[in-house]
Enzyme design. Structure first.
Site: not given
Length: 425
Positions: A96, A98-99, A101-103, A117, A251
């Site tokens: 996925a 993230a705003s 970064g990536q997971v 993350k 959020d």
């Protein structure tokens, strides 16, 4: 004249190819763009022209994947050259975005599944300049009414982004939240906050226990009673966060609430925007929401002046729009019995309409706490609308109100709140 001149600039700027260029720029500055979009659209989605809304949608939907070498570099610099030895297995395909970064999925030596993350390199360094560049683009486009007090929103955005770039802050927030949920005998039956794995976490990598579930917008396809239960619990949690803990995950992204159908549990993730609120502010905010629920115009105005939403010198047009917006948003709390969010889609357009009146007549920027707070509260209501949930809102609110202790903070709590700014009338 000045107005026709500015709309001329505006139409020149937003041609298809410019919109495309802007969208690409937004994607490059993804973290900053998402935050500024969130800051501005939470006040009123309609202030942004359709092309920019579309561009933001694109940004929300996808991000570039880090090249393999870059990913490896981030993991080495954060977790050490031997980071591979710390996990039994690591999937180098991201699961996925993230705003910022990536997971990735990984497995620990003890068999536990974790989510890692990993922040894009350079994001933290470029946040300030990204936000400034983005605001320059937006100002050239001349698309924002002055009543938005953009400088203020930008200052808050930069501060929030700086915290969100520091995953050690998020790790601490997640551990605190996990504790709060576990210590509550009712909430802990329904909510779960995954564990943080400190030895695989740093400033730009955060590793937590993997949890399953579908995002809120997917829960909207399940049957009515599940939707009612989930909506009710979301609202209950929101009230708890603000009025009991004075500590909120701010959020409201759909993907931060993952419903695990098998277990009947809501998993909570993503605490980068968690925030503590000062007691004095929360006291008066509760009084204001109570006044909205009781349609008590004078108290809404008095509390709004105390909280800094109004100066007290506003025109009647502004005061009427402000209190009516409070009444519209407070309708779920004003309605006896079960409030059916599915039958009330008129809330958002009416608030937007009043919002544009307030943008013209506002004399002061909203208090800084309100950016994150309103994002969270409108997020909770929007989630309930998305779910078309039927929720005993008034009963939940009055439970909170009647059990609330107004007044100075107890001795033991002074320690934690002294760091936050007290709001003075």
């Amino acid at each position: 004249s000045n107005t026709s001149n500015s709309s001329q600039v505006y139409s020149n700027f937003i041609t298809e190819s410019n919109a495309e260029r802007l969208a690409n720029a937004l994607c490059r500055m993804r973290g900053a763009a998402l935050k500024i979009g969130q800051m501005l659209s939470i006040q009123d989605e309609t202030v942004l022209p359709p092309q920019i809304q579309t561009a933001l949608e694109r940004v929300r939907a996808g991000a570039d994947v880090m090249p393999r070498g870059q990913l490896e570099g981030q993991l080495k610099s954060e977790l050490g050259r031997d980071w591979r030895n710390k996990v039994a297995d690591f999937d180098s395909q991201p699961r996925a975005a993230a705003s910022i970064g990536q997971v990735h999925a990984a497995t620990l030596h003890d068999g536990r599944q974790v989510a890692m993350k990993i922040q894009y390199p350079g994001v933290a360094r470029s946040i300030e300049s990204d936000v400034d560049n983005l605001m320059r683009l937006i100002n050239i486009a001349n698309i924002l009414p002055k009543g938005l007090y953009v400088e203020n929103a930008v200052r808050v955005a930069k501060r929030e982004l700086a915290l969100e770039c520091d995953y050690t802050y998020e790790a601490a927030a997640q551990q605190k939240f996990r504790q709060l949920v576990q210590n509550d005998k009712h909430l802990s039956q329904v909510f779960y906050v995954p564990e943080v794995i400190p030895e695989l976490s740093g400033k730009q990598v955060l590793t937590t226990e993997w949890v399953n579930g579908v995002a809120i917008d997917k829960v909207a396809q399940l049957d009515q009673n599940v939707r009612d239960v989930v909506g009710t619990w979301l609202l209950r949690l929101t009230l708890k966060e603000l009025y009991d803990w004075r500590y909120m995950q701010t959020d409201p992204n759909w993907g931060n609430f993952l419903y695990d159908k098998e277990k009947g549990v809501l998993n909570l993730i993503d605490f980068g925007a968690a925030k503590a609120y000062p007691k004095g502010f929360v006291d008066n905010y509760l009084r204001m929401v109570h006044a909205c629920a009781e349609r008590d115009k004078q108290t809404v105005v008095d509390m709004s002046v105390k909280l800094g939403f109004l100066t007290g010198d506003e025109s009647d047009v502004m005061l009427n729009a402000h209190t009516e917006a409070g009444f519209v948003v407070g309708l779920p709390f004003a309605t006896a019995g079960i409030y059916d969010f599915g039958a009330h889609s008129g809330m958002t357009p009416r608030v937007a309409e009043l919002g544009s009146v307030m943008l013209k007549h506002r004399l002061t920027p909203p208090p800084e706490e309100s950016y994150s707070l309103h994002r969270k509260l409108s997020g909770a209501f929007l989630a309930c609308m998305k779910l078309r949930a039927r929720v005993p809102c008034r009963e939940l609110f009055f439970d909170t109100y009647q059990n609330y202790r107004f007044g100075p903070v107890g001795e033991e709590e002074l320690v934690t709140s002294s760091a936050s700014v007290q709001v003075t009338a």
